[in-house]
Design a protein around this motif. Structure first.
Motif, PDB file in Angstrom:
ATOM      1  N   LEU A   1     -20.486 -33.574 -24.627  1.00 29.98           N
ATOM      2  CA  LEU A   1     -20.491 -33.082 -25.678  1.00 29.98           C
ATOM      3  C   LEU A   1     -22.299 -32.409 -25.677  1.00 29.98           C
ATOM      4  CD1 LEU A   1     -20.963 -36.967 -26.736  1.00 29.98           C
ATOM      5  CD2 LEU A   1     -19.865 -35.197 -27.640  1.00 29.98           C
ATOM      6  N   ALA A   2     -22.906 -32.008 -24.573  1.00 32.29           N
ATOM      7  CA  ALA A   2     -23.443 -31.081 -23.758  1.00 32.29           C
ATOM      8  C   ALA A   2     -23.043 -29.867 -24.536  1.00 32.29           C
ATOM      9  CB  ALA A   2     -24.546 -31.264 -22.797  1.00 32.29           C
ATOM     10  N   LEU A   3     -21.889 -29.437 -24.459  1.00 35.43           N
ATOM     11  CA  LEU A   3     -20.994 -27.691 -24.803  1.00 35.43           C
ATOM     12  C   LEU A   3     -21.653 -27.681 -25.725  1.00 35.43           C
ATOM     13  CD1 LEU A   3     -18.196 -28.127 -22.893  1.00 35.43           C
ATOM     14  CD2 LEU A   3     -19.230 -26.831 -22.086  1.00 35.43           C
ATOM     15  N   ALA A   4     -21.436 -29.143 -26.995  1.00 39.00           N
ATOM     16  CA  ALA A   4     -21.843 -28.242 -28.659  1.00 39.00           C
ATOM     17  C   ALA A   4     -23.392 -27.804 -28.947  1.00 39.00           C
ATOM     18  CB  ALA A   4     -21.656 -29.736 -28.995  1.00 39.00           C
ATOM     19  N   GLY A   5     -24.365 -27.884 -27.367  1.00 34.28           N
ATOM     20  CA  GLY A   5     -25.414 -27.047 -28.094  1.00 34.28           C
ATOM     21  C   GLY A   5     -26.339 -28.031 -28.478  1.00 34.28           C
ATOM     22  N   ASN A   6     -26.030 -29.519 -28.542  1.00 33.02           N
ATOM     23  CA  ASN A   6     -27.217 -30.187 -29.487  1.00 33.02           C
ATOM     24  C   ASN A   6     -27.191 -31.712 -29.158  1.00 33.02           C
ATOM     25  OD1 ASN A   6     -28.055 -32.095 -32.067  1.00 33.02           O
ATOM     26  ND2 ASN A   6     -25.995 -31.742 -32.813  1.00 33.02           N
TER      27      ASN A   6
ATOM     28  N   VAL B   1     -14.888 -36.782 -32.017  1.00 34.20           N
ATOM     29  CA  VAL B   1     -14.011 -35.972 -32.314  1.00 34.20           C
ATOM     30  C   VAL B   1     -14.206 -35.643 -33.061  1.00 34.20           C
ATOM     31  CG1 VAL B   1     -11.251 -36.704 -33.046  1.00 34.20           C
ATOM     32  CG2 VAL B   1     -12.329 -38.766 -31.846  1.00 34.20           C
ATOM     33  N   PRO B   2     -15.143 -34.940 -34.160  1.00 33.74           N
ATOM     34  CA  PRO B   2     -15.252 -34.060 -35.000  1.00 33.74           C
ATOM     35  C   PRO B   2     -15.321 -32.563 -33.356  1.00 33.74           C
ATOM     36  CG  PRO B   2     -15.891 -35.394 -36.283  1.00 33.74           C
ATOM     37  CD  PRO B   2     -15.754 -36.042 -35.009  1.00 33.74           C
ATOM     38  N   VAL B   3     -16.528 -33.639 -32.823  1.00 32.79           N
ATOM     39  CA  VAL B   3     -17.127 -32.140 -32.114  1.00 32.79           C
ATOM     40  C   VAL B   3     -16.138 -31.544 -31.092  1.00 32.79           C
ATOM     41  CG1 VAL B   3     -18.749 -31.766 -30.276  1.00 32.79           C
ATOM     42  CG2 VAL B   3     -19.955 -33.747 -32.902  1.00 32.79           C
ATOM     43  N   TRP B   4     -15.523 -32.878 -30.092  1.00 29.65           N
ATOM     44  CA  TRP B   4     -14.179 -32.135 -29.324  1.00 29.65           C
ATOM     45  C   TRP B   4     -13.167 -31.750 -29.565  1.00 29.65           C
ATOM     46  CZ3 TRP B   4     -12.998 -35.033 -24.463  1.00 29.65           C
ATOM     47  CH2 TRP B   4     -13.700 -35.482 -23.925  1.00 29.65           C
ATOM     48  N   LEU B   5     -12.662 -31.299 -31.638  1.00 29.79           N
ATOM     49  CA  LEU B   5     -12.059 -30.466 -31.824  1.00 29.79           C
ATOM     50  C   LEU B   5     -12.622 -29.289 -32.215  1.00 29.79           C
ATOM     51  CD1 LEU B   5     -10.058 -32.804 -34.388  1.00 29.79           C
ATOM     52  CD2 LEU B   5      -9.632 -31.870 -32.757  1.00 29.79           C
ATOM     53  N   ARG B   6     -13.873 -28.793 -32.348  1.00 29.61           N
ATOM     54  CA  ARG B   6     -14.489 -27.559 -32.629  1.00 29.61           C
ATOM     55  C   ARG B   6     -14.693 -27.535 -31.326  1.00 29.61           C
ATOM     56  NH1 ARG B   6     -19.831 -26.671 -32.027  1.00 29.61           N
ATOM     57  NH2 ARG B   6     -20.750 -28.613 -32.680  1.00 29.61           N
ATOM     58  N   LEU B   7     -14.930 -27.524 -30.177  1.00 30.65           N
ATOM     59  CA  LEU B   7     -15.226 -27.842 -28.958  1.00 30.65           C
ATOM     60  C   LEU B   7     -14.154 -26.980 -28.410  1.00 30.65           C
ATOM     61  CD1 LEU B   7     -17.849 -30.250 -27.338  1.00 30.65           C
ATOM     62  CD2 LEU B   7     -18.081 -27.435 -28.381  1.00 30.65           C
ATOM     63  N   ALA B   8     -13.189 -27.696 -28.366  1.00 29.38           N
ATOM     64  CA  ALA B   8     -11.895 -27.466 -28.300  1.00 29.38           C
ATOM     65  C   ALA B   8     -11.330 -25.802 -28.297  1.00 29.38           C
ATOM     66  CB  ALA B   8     -10.728 -28.183 -28.666  1.00 29.38           C
ATOM     67  N   ARG B   9     -11.470 -25.828 -30.072  1.00 30.05           N
ATOM     68  CA  ARG B   9     -11.588 -24.147 -30.359  1.00 30.05           C
ATOM     69  C   ARG B   9     -12.444 -22.914 -30.028  1.00 30.05           C
ATOM     70  NH1 ARG B   9     -11.243 -27.402 -34.333  1.00 30.05           N
ATOM     71  NH2 ARG B   9     -13.543 -26.657 -35.573  1.00 30.05           N
ATOM     72  N   THR B  10     -13.648 -23.269 -29.544  1.00 30.29           N
ATOM     73  CA  THR B  10     -14.459 -22.755 -29.202  1.00 30.29           C
ATOM     74  C   THR B  10     -15.443 -22.463 -28.043  1.00 30.29           C
ATOM     75  OG1 THR B  10     -16.360 -24.299 -30.012  1.00 30.29           O
ATOM     76  CG2 THR B  10     -15.560 -22.620 -31.733  1.00 30.29           C
ATOM     77  N   VAL B  11     -15.177 -23.295 -27.158  1.00 34.65           N
ATOM     78  CA  VAL B  11     -14.937 -22.845 -25.389  1.00 34.65           C
ATOM     79  C   VAL B  11     -14.104 -22.367 -24.634  1.00 34.65           C
ATOM     80  CG1 VAL B  11     -15.798 -24.762 -23.428  1.00 34.65           C
ATOM     81  CG2 VAL B  11     -16.839 -25.473 -25.448  1.00 34.65           C
ATOM     82  N   PRO B  12     -14.673 -22.103 -23.743  1.00 38.41           N
ATOM     83  CA  PRO B  12     -13.167 -21.401 -22.768  1.00 38.41           C
ATOM     84  C   PRO B  12     -13.400 -21.770 -22.594  1.00 38.41           C
ATOM     85  CG  PRO B  12     -15.755 -19.789 -23.087  1.00 38.41           C
ATOM     86  CD  PRO B  12     -15.998 -20.947 -23.657  1.00 38.41           C
ATOM     87  N   ALA B  13     -11.744 -22.415 -21.674  1.00 36.20           N
ATOM     88  CA  ALA B  13     -11.021 -22.775 -20.805  1.00 36.20           C
ATOM     89  C   ALA B  13     -11.667 -22.010 -19.417  1.00 36.20           C
ATOM     90  CB  ALA B  13     -10.086 -21.954 -20.242  1.00 36.20           C
ATOM     91  N   GLU B  14     -12.954 -21.415 -18.554  1.00 39.40           N
ATOM     92  CA  GLU B  14     -13.200 -21.365 -17.564  1.00 39.40           C
ATOM     93  C   GLU B  14     -14.319 -22.981 -17.638  1.00 39.40           C
ATOM     94  OE1 GLU B  14     -14.949 -17.886 -20.034  1.00 39.40           O
ATOM     95  OE2 GLU B  14     -13.431 -18.827 -19.317  1.00 39.40           O
ATOM     96  N   ARG B  15     -15.109 -23.172 -18.885  1.00 38.65           N
ATOM     97  CA  ARG B  15     -15.965 -23.402 -19.288  1.00 38.65           C
ATOM     98  C   ARG B  15     -15.391 -25.384 -19.109  1.00 38.65           C
ATOM     99  NH1 ARG B  15     -20.574 -23.110 -22.003  1.00 38.65           N
ATOM    100  NH2 ARG B  15     -21.326 -24.971 -21.256  1.00 38.65           N
ATOM    101  N   TRP B  16     -14.299 -25.294 -19.675  1.00 35.48           N
ATOM    102  CA  TRP B  16     -14.224 -26.608 -19.342  1.00 35.48           C
ATOM    103  C   TRP B  16     -13.010 -27.448 -17.770  1.00 35.48           C
ATOM    104  CZ3 TRP B  16     -14.090 -30.170 -22.557  1.00 35.48           C
ATOM    105  CH2 TRP B  16     -13.880 -29.373 -24.244  1.00 35.48           C
TER     106      TRP B  16
END
Length: 167
Positions: free
Chosen positions: A151-156, A102-117
């Motif tokens: 989760l791969a979008l986090a780069g970890n 959940v914390p990772v998804w919340l961070r990704l929601a703020r930082t990943v551009p819409a086209e990546r989603w």
């Protein structure tokens, strides 16, 4: 090195294991999800190998991976026992996944551009279709693929590996 010394040996490229092991691992995961391999049941690598039309070696290797993931346990001189998980343990595992994801998804929601989603939409749609198919194995695999991609979008890589083991 100096010019009078022989050059150091070139590192050998990592050899990928045969895809047979991966195919057997997928088949065993499927059999676990569908209940074909029952909790508490003990299964030998040679018997499973015959069932899948392969030698015992890729089955043993796949079962060792499942043992590392906690899905089965080694029973010396007999094979592998499918781990029995109670409702409490399953709830605990779900809670751990939530605490990690959940914390990772919340961070990704703020930082990943819409086209990546948008690129993930086919995986999300496949998970929805799989959920409505009524086949637990199909859903589990589609859900795993979707979560892994997000989760791969986090780069970890460690996050992806640990979350995959929990899944």
């Amino acid at each position: 090195h100096t010019h009078s010394e022989p050059p150091p040996p070139h590192p050998r490229p990592l050899v990928q294991r045969s895809s047979v092991r991966g195919q057997i691992l997928d088949a065993l995961r499927n059999a676990l999800v569908t209940g074909e391999l029952r909790p508490g049941g003990v299964y030998s690598a040679p018997v499973l190998g015959e069932r899948f039309g392969v030698s015992a070696t890729p089955v043993r290797e796949a079962m060792q991976q499942l043992a590392l993931e906690g899905a089965v346990e080694v029973v010396p001189n007999r094979g592998f026992r499918v781990v029995e998980r109670g409702e409490g343990e399953l709830a605990e595992l779900a809670e751990v996944r939530e605490l990690i994801e959940v914390p990772v998804w919340l961070r990704l929601a703020r930082t990943v551009p819409a086209e990546r989603w948008a690129e993930l939409r086919p995986l999300a749609e496949a998970a929805v279709r799989a959920a409505s198919s009524g086949c637990p194995a199909t859903y589990a695999e589609a859900d795993r693929a979707f979560h892994r991609a997000v989760l791969a979008l986090a780069g970890n890589e460690q996050l992806v590996r640990i979350a995959g083991d929990l899944h």
